[in-house]
Design a protein around this motif. Sequence first.
Motif, PDB file in Angstrom:
ATOM      1  N   ASP A   1       0.832  -1.211   0.000  1.00  0.00           N
ATOM      2  CA  ASP A   1       0.000   0.000   0.000  1.00  0.00           C
ATOM      3  C   ASP A   1       0.862   1.255   0.000  1.00  0.00           C
ATOM      4  N   ARG A   2       1.983   1.202   0.700  1.00  0.00           N
ATOM      5  CA  ARG A   2       2.870   2.365   0.722  1.00  0.00           C
ATOM      6  C   ARG A   2       3.577   2.537  -0.618  1.00  0.00           C
ATOM      7  N   TYR A   3       3.902   1.446  -1.281  1.00  0.00           N
ATOM      8  CA  TYR A   3       4.420   1.542  -2.647  1.00  0.00           C
ATOM      9  C   TYR A   3       3.360   2.136  -3.579  1.00  0.00           C
ATOM     10  N   MET A   4       2.119   1.706  -3.397  1.00  0.00           N
ATOM     11  CA  MET A   4       1.040   2.178  -4.268  1.00  0.00           C
ATOM     12  C   MET A   4       0.806   3.681  -4.133  1.00  0.00           C
ATOM     13  N   ASP A   5       1.154   4.252  -2.988  1.00  0.00           N
ATOM     14  CA  ASP A   5       0.988   5.696  -2.802  1.00  0.00           C
ATOM     15  C   ASP A   5       1.790   6.497  -3.828  1.00  0.00           C
ATOM     16  N   THR A   6       2.866   5.924  -4.358  1.00  0.00           N
ATOM     17  CA  THR A   6       3.707   6.655  -5.311  1.00  0.00           C
ATOM     18  C   THR A   6       3.022   6.861  -6.651  1.00  0.00           C
TER      19      THR A   6
END
Length: 312
Positions: free
Chosen positions: A115-120
């Motif tokens: 999910d934190r990768y997807m924030d990019t």
Amino acid sequence: MGDIIYTTPVIRCLKKQLPDCEVHFLTKPAFQYIYKNNPYLSALHLLSPKLSDTIRAIKQQNFDLIIDLHNNLRTSIIKASLNIPSSTYKKDRIRKWLALKFKWHKLIPSEHLVDRYMDTVKFLGIKNDLQPIDYYISGDYKLEDFLPPSHRNKFVAFVIGATHFTKRLPNDKIIEICKNIKHPIVLLGGSDVQENAAFIQKQTGAHVFSTCGTTNLDQSVFLVSKAYKVIGFDTGLTHISEAFNKPLASIWGGTTPELLGVQPYQISESLIAGVELSCRPCSKFGLEKCPLGHFKCMKNIPEGIIVDFING
């Protein structure tokens, strides 16, 4: 390896939701197998020994955008050299350091690493499709290439390898677990745990079969993909097993999935085995010995919960 496998949903969502875009991926040669056969990738680029050679090569591609999923000195130099728009993964280094140093667990990011990768890529309108991670096996393998007839049906894949000592269960704990599992067991790992595997196999008999040191990573992933259930530590192969939605008993010692944000992702059945201790976690990525000398984080894990999960 574990961090890179969790980037695969970003690549998949980018290509599926922006089908006309080209998606390239840059990584170290040692990790190319993760993306070698990925159908969502337009091209795979490998880091050269000299960073200047890598920068020269990727400049020729005339990219429009950089998505930096690593956020280290190397990627910062690449971004500065290319001088094009970029979006960068936020590592939360300070919060993680405080959580690790002072055991302030409330500071640990609650989101999964995916999910934190997807924030990019949110600014592009990309949404998480909530599907598992991706791994595409390279070889056309068969179980008979690696396993005896006794271990080809409903076997349990036990990943006993891990880079650092504090991530591994002691041999005696592994032996007790193996003795009480009613299914055939296949040990997986590299040559660094080949002697461990031989000792475990000697103590447990024909019930356990070792492939440690005799299969490469792609072949080990194939075996995991055919397993009935999986047991593993905090290591790349364990995380890759999530691509195949196998019931997973994930065993954690000096590291914790919460600190890294790498709890089993989008699989239907999982167990996270670990014990609560004031000294845990002692590191983000594992250590070569227990800092306090007792190694209770692994020695105190009850074998029964793991056996019950696998036999259930």
